[in-house]
Enzyme design. Sequence first.
Site, PDB file in Angstrom:
ATOM      1  CB  ALA A 185       8.091  -5.495  -7.618  1.00 52.86           C
ATOM      2  CB  SER A 186      10.875  -8.616  -3.905  1.00 53.77           C
ATOM      3  OG  SER A 186      11.043  -9.865  -3.284  1.00 53.77           O
ATOM      4  CB  ALA A 194       7.350 -14.782  -7.855  1.00 49.82           C
ATOM      5  CG  ASP A 250      -3.474 -11.665  -4.332  1.00 46.43           C
ATOM      6  OD1 ASP A 250      -3.789 -11.250  -3.203  1.00 46.43           O
ATOM      7  OD2 ASP A 250      -2.314 -11.987  -4.623  1.00 46.43           O
TER       8      ASP A 250
END
Length: 544
Positions: A130-131, A135, A287
């Site tokens: 995952a991106s 990061a 978040d």
Amino acid sequence: MTPSELKRLYRIIKVQLEYGLDEFLPDHQLAKAPRLLRKSLFWIRNQHSDKPLGERLRLALQELGPVWIKFGQMMSTRRDLFPPHIADQLALLQDKVAPFDGNLAKQQMEKALGGSLETWFDDFDIEPLASASIAQVHTAKLKENGREIVLKVIRPDIRPVIDADIKLMYRMARIVAKATPETKRLKPVEVVREYEKTLIDELDLRREAANAIRLRRNFEDSEELYVPEIISDLSNETVMVSERIYGIQVSDVERLQANGTNMKLLAERGVSVFFTQVFRDSFFHADMHPGNVFVNPEHPENPQWIGLDCGIVGTLNSEDKRYLAENFLAFFNRDYRKVAELHVDSGWVPHDTNIDEFEVAIRIVCEPIFAKPLCEISFGHVLLNLFNTARRFNMEVQPQLVLLQKTLLYVEGLGRQLYPQLDLWQTAKPFLEKWMMNQVGPQAVINAVKERAPFWAEKLPELPELLYDSLRQGKVMNQRIDQLYQGYRETKRQQATGKFLFGIGATLVVCSAILVASHFEQLAVGSAVAGFTFWLFSWRAYRR
């Protein structure tokens, strides 16, 4: 503005125009000037007219960098405010940001760990799992036990981009704050400062690791929330290693339903987890966009949330918690006067605010939200109406609660996707009532005694000595007070004597003037000398 700030501002405007985002300008009188300016900038054309508007918005935010990607992530959860073709594209910003080269990621990891990855890991996948904006994540296995893990690494050269955008945001916030007194109450500079802190904190993965460890400890053995274990020995500022989890992304409603997930219980537990973090722990994941939240596929009838990416967390002090809880309960009970009074008592609005008018204004905005399912309510619109109403009463934004407000928006967005019929208020009300009872009821006294009992037990042997010292200090203090009082009385007596002598002297001087006028010069001289003598005695009395 400095040249670098002007350059960055031009870059932002250029990217927006290249992706044709001026189409978002409403058909309004105030938008005529920007539209005319857009047409005059003939050298910056829409270069992606073949793509739909939602995709262009996503690509523009992605190109502008992490500050803008974070903004897009928050917007993606508000499907009540944006049509599906916009929200679906923004949702890709949660974990589908364009990755950087895997070989570069490996080099950075080896530099941070001080050796080849093969020293600690097997089966390292050069392709990222995952991106995201800050990061990206790669998978591997621990060499010592074959345990599946993930390695998170900070994007290279990201700090200068963040610093440039934040600096520009500060500049614009100061301009906005000085523009009108009305905008100053929103504290734009303080809001930017809070946002800067959260972004900078995300760049230090040691902080995220510590946050995850604490959150995991708070929900240890919980059926509601699971936080993956952090491998602290292999984590540092730019690399973090944690256990790999397999879950269903919370936004994948179809897959959750196909797995037989109890959607109602899942949604209710999401609300419970949020309020538990805020009011029980004073430490909450701030978040909670869908890219960071998964659901354990095992035991779908008893669904468990999985929380990732603890880089942004929020904390509240006891006063903030008490104020929020009382406000929530007042809203639940439709006691709008209590809400108005709490706003005044907390200092959010001036103390000279007309409570009656403020109560009526809050009632007009908030009354329609009750007795309706969540699917029929737009809390985003309610908040907007509240802010517009509060503007008339000079209500100030509290920067320390910005993260909490953002997280509430995330919770609403997730709840709307999972179970639109969920009554958010009825789900939270019992929790808050129980919490308030523990704060102000008999249980609060019992909890306070339990909390302080070890301290009292430690100090109990010292109590006689402390009592003796206190009595002796009290006696010494009384003696000092008596001495001060005697000195005060003596000073007042001397001042009274001085005033008396000064009055006699003044009388004799006046008499000398009368005697001179009556041609009794010798008596006049004697009276004047006596008057000045009494003045001298008066001066000496004041000097003592």
